[in-house]
Design a protein around this motif. Structure first.
Motif, PDB file in Angstrom:
ATOM      1  N   LEU A 119       0.874  -1.170   0.000  1.00 21.97           N
ATOM      2  CA  LEU A 119       0.000   0.000   0.000  1.00 21.97           C
ATOM      3  C   LEU A 119       0.911   1.220   0.000  1.00 21.97           C
ATOM      4  N   VAL A 120       0.559   2.220  -0.767  1.00 24.37           N
ATOM      5  CA  VAL A 120       1.381   3.428  -0.840  1.00 24.37           C
ATOM      6  C   VAL A 120       0.631   4.571  -0.177  1.00 24.37           C
ATOM      7  N   LEU A 121       1.139   5.018   0.954  1.00 25.56           N
ATOM      8  CA  LEU A 121       0.630   6.211   1.617  1.00 25.56           C
ATOM      9  C   LEU A 121       1.327   7.403   0.977  1.00 25.56           C
ATOM     10  N   HIS A 122       0.588   8.447   0.658  1.00 25.50           N
ATOM     11  CA  HIS A 122       1.228   9.548  -0.069  1.00 25.50           C
ATOM     12  C   HIS A 122       0.495  10.860   0.130  1.00 25.50           C
ATOM     13  N   THR A 123       1.179  11.930  -0.270  1.00 29.13           N
ATOM     14  CA  THR A 123       0.576  13.253  -0.241  1.00 29.13           C
ATOM     15  C   THR A 123      -0.353  13.421  -1.442  1.00 29.13           C
ATOM     16  N   ALA A 124      -1.225  14.421  -1.339  1.00 31.04           N
ATOM     17  CA  ALA A 124      -2.150  14.709  -2.433  1.00 31.04           C
ATOM     18  C   ALA A 124      -1.358  15.152  -3.669  1.00 31.04           C
ATOM     19  N   VAL A 183      -3.038   5.560  22.516  1.00 27.47           N
ATOM     20  CA  VAL A 183      -3.525   6.929  22.641  1.00 27.47           C
ATOM     21  C   VAL A 183      -3.555   7.508  21.229  1.00 27.47           C
ATOM     22  N   ARG A 184      -4.356   8.541  21.040  1.00 28.67           N
ATOM     23  CA  ARG A 184      -4.449   9.148  19.724  1.00 28.67           C
ATOM     24  C   ARG A 184      -3.686  10.459  19.696  1.00 28.67           C
ATOM     25  N   ALA A 185      -3.258  10.841  18.501  1.00 25.24           N
ATOM     26  CA  ALA A 185      -2.490  12.072  18.326  1.00 25.24           C
ATOM     27  C   ALA A 185      -2.783  12.641  16.950  1.00 25.24           C
ATOM     28  N   ALA A 186      -2.520  13.924  16.788  1.00 22.58           N
ATOM     29  CA  ALA A 186      -2.715  14.575  15.496  1.00 22.58           C
ATOM     30  C   ALA A 186      -1.603  14.154  14.532  1.00 22.58           C
ATOM     31  N   ALA A 187      -1.988  13.972  13.285  1.00 22.21           N
ATOM     32  CA  ALA A 187      -1.012  13.600  12.257  1.00 22.21           C
ATOM     33  C   ALA A 187      -0.538  14.845  11.531  1.00 22.21           C
ATOM     34  N   ASP A 188       0.676  14.790  11.026  1.00 22.33           N
ATOM     35  CA  ASP A 188       1.122  15.803  10.072  1.00 22.33           C
ATOM     36  C   ASP A 188       2.090  15.153   9.085  1.00 22.33           C
ATOM     37  N   GLU A 189       2.367  15.861   8.007  1.00 24.12           N
ATOM     38  CA  GLU A 189       3.144  15.292   6.918  1.00 24.12           C
ATOM     39  C   GLU A 189       4.536  14.862   7.364  1.00 24.12           C
ATOM     40  N   ALA A 190       5.194  15.696   8.167  1.00 28.95           N
ATOM     41  CA  ALA A 190       6.558  15.378   8.582  1.00 28.95           C
ATOM     42  C   ALA A 190       6.598  14.079   9.381  1.00 28.95           C
ATOM     43  N   LEU A 191       5.693  13.929  10.307  1.00 26.08           N
ATOM     44  CA  LEU A 191       5.685  12.734  11.142  1.00 26.08           C
ATOM     45  C   LEU A 191       5.425  11.482  10.313  1.00 26.08           C
ATOM     46  N   LEU A 192       4.587  11.602   9.302  1.00 26.71           N
ATOM     47  CA  LEU A 192       4.259  10.440   8.477  1.00 26.71           C
ATOM     48  C   LEU A 192       5.389  10.048   7.542  1.00 26.71           C
ATOM     49  N   PHE A 193       6.057  11.036   6.942  1.00 24.88           N
ATOM     50  CA  PHE A 193       6.932  10.721   5.819  1.00 24.88           C
ATOM     51  C   PHE A 193       8.420  10.931   6.059  1.00 24.88           C
ATOM     52  N   ASP A 194       8.814  11.611   7.142  1.00 26.04           N
ATOM     53  CA  ASP A 194      10.259  11.808   7.296  1.00 26.04           C
ATOM     54  C   ASP A 194      10.924  10.499   7.709  1.00 26.04           C
ATOM     55  N   ASP A 195      12.253  10.470   7.606  1.00 29.66           N
ATOM     56  CA  ASP A 195      12.981   9.235   7.889  1.00 29.66           C
ATOM     57  C   ASP A 195      13.655   9.254   9.262  1.00 29.66           C
ATOM     58  N   SER A 196      13.181  10.117  10.160  1.00 31.25           N
ATOM     59  CA  SER A 196      13.708  10.139  11.526  1.00 31.25           C
ATOM     60  C   SER A 196      12.945   9.100  12.361  1.00 31.25           C
ATOM     61  N   TYR A 197      13.151   7.852  12.017  1.00 31.12           N
ATOM     62  CA  TYR A 197      12.354   6.782  12.616  1.00 31.12           C
ATOM     63  C   TYR A 197      12.602   6.632  14.112  1.00 31.12           C
ATOM     64  N   ASP A 198      13.823   6.907  14.543  1.00 32.78           N
ATOM     65  CA  ASP A 198      14.156   6.716  15.950  1.00 32.78           C
ATOM     66  C   ASP A 198      13.388   7.656  16.875  1.00 32.78           C
ATOM     67  N   THR A 199      12.883   8.754  16.321  1.00 33.83           N
ATOM     68  CA  THR A 199      12.195   9.736  17.176  1.00 33.83           C
ATOM     69  C   THR A 199      10.695   9.807  16.912  1.00 33.83           C
ATOM     70  N   LYS A 200      10.182   9.024  16.001  1.00 37.20           N
ATOM     71  CA  LYS A 200       8.764   9.147  15.639  1.00 37.20           C
ATOM     72  C   LYS A 200       7.847   8.816  16.811  1.00 37.20           C
ATOM     73  N   TRP A 201       8.165   7.774  17.540  1.00 33.96           N
ATOM     74  CA  TRP A 201       7.305   7.411  18.664  1.00 33.96           C
ATOM     75  C   TRP A 201       7.291   8.519  19.703  1.00 33.96           C
ATOM     76  N   ASP A 202       8.450   9.055  20.039  1.00 35.66           N
ATOM     77  CA  ASP A 202       8.529  10.133  21.028  1.00 35.66           C
ATOM     78  C   ASP A 202       7.777  11.370  20.557  1.00 35.66           C
ATOM     79  N   ARG A 203       7.942  11.712  19.274  1.00 32.67           N
ATOM     80  CA  ARG A 203       7.264  12.893  18.742  1.00 32.67           C
ATOM     81  C   ARG A 203       5.755  12.703  18.723  1.00 32.67           C
ATOM     82  N   ALA A 204       5.327  11.494  18.351  1.00 29.80           N
ATOM     83  CA  ALA A 204       3.893  11.220  18.332  1.00 29.80           C
ATOM     84  C   ALA A 204       3.324  11.230  19.748  1.00 29.80           C
ATOM     85  N   MET A 205       4.028  10.634  20.685  1.00 33.86           N
ATOM     86  CA  MET A 205       3.553  10.598  22.057  1.00 33.86           C
ATOM     87  C   MET A 205       3.476  12.005  22.654  1.00 33.86           C
TER      88      MET A 205
END
Length: 212
Positions: A119-124, A183-205
């Motif tokens: 599945l390809v998640l992508h921007t408009a 828990v739920r959190a707001a999404a944004d483009e950077a969190l979805l698509f950037d490659d800073s995987y090590d910090t995504k959980w912390d940023r989302a939390m």
């Protein structure tokens, strides 16, 4: 590149990816042109696995919700990168022209359901018959023609290639949230698509919403 592109994925895996992509539109669960909404709809939001998550498959997972309605829910894990594969290889497996196509795509573990489905998640900015607009300029596409569009420079601006997805039957996700697993959190483009995987959980939390 030190090894031939053909050998980056085992033959069985390559054939499975090809077969899954070919069948994706016909077999896509919950596919519709317009997402159905409901009170408490989590579509377009992020689920963040808490330290109380009992399922090891979702430990520290960040999941973008592509559908949540009376028939259940689906999402894509966005912080589990796998390996990069040549775009030409995916095109070849789909029987599309792959000669001299440059570049690679990174595959991600999108979830335990249908783990060989891409599945390809992508921007408009890109849409086909297999595209579902989710929310706020984010969409998901199952139609393999998106590969050709990307190769021709006509694809979406940002993409995330997911193998599989996370799925819940009606009431299951709500029950898991009540136990404190998510828990739920707001999404944004950077969190979805950037490659800073090590910090995504912390940023989302850090942006989690408190439900009273």
């Amino acid at each position: 590149m030190t090894e031939p592109a053909r050998n980056l994925l085992p033959t069985a895996t390559r054939l499975a990816i090809a077969a899954v992509l070919l069948a994706a539109i016909a077999a896509t669960p919950g596919h519709s042109a317009e997402p159905r909404s409901r009170p408490g709809d989590l579509t377009g939001q992020i689920l963040v696995a808490t330290p109380d998550m009992p399922d090891p498959r979702f430990a520290h997972a960040v999941v973008y919700m592509i559908r949540h309605d009376a028939s259940g829910a689906q999402g894509l894990v966005v912080n589990r990168p796998l390996r990069e594969v040549p775009l030409a290889l995916l095109l070849e497996q789909m029987g599309m022209e792959s000669r001299d196509v440059p570049g690679t795509v990174r595959l991600h573990a999108g979830g335990p359901v249908d783990a060989l489905r891409i599945l390809v998640l992508h921007t408009a900015g890109y849409a086909s018959e297999g595209t579902l607009a989710v929310k706020d300029g984010i969409a998901v596409t199952w139609e393999p023609d998106i590969l050709r569009a990307i190769a021709q420079g006509k694809g979406p601006r940002r993409t995330l290639f997911a193998l599989g997805y996370a799925g819940w039957v009606p009431g299951q996700l709500e029950a898991e949230m009540k136990t404190g697993a998510w828990v739920r959190a707001a999404a944004d483009e950077a969190l979805l698509f950037d490659d800073s995987y090590d910090t995504k959980w912390d940023r989302a939390m850090a942006r989690r919403k408190i439900d009273l």
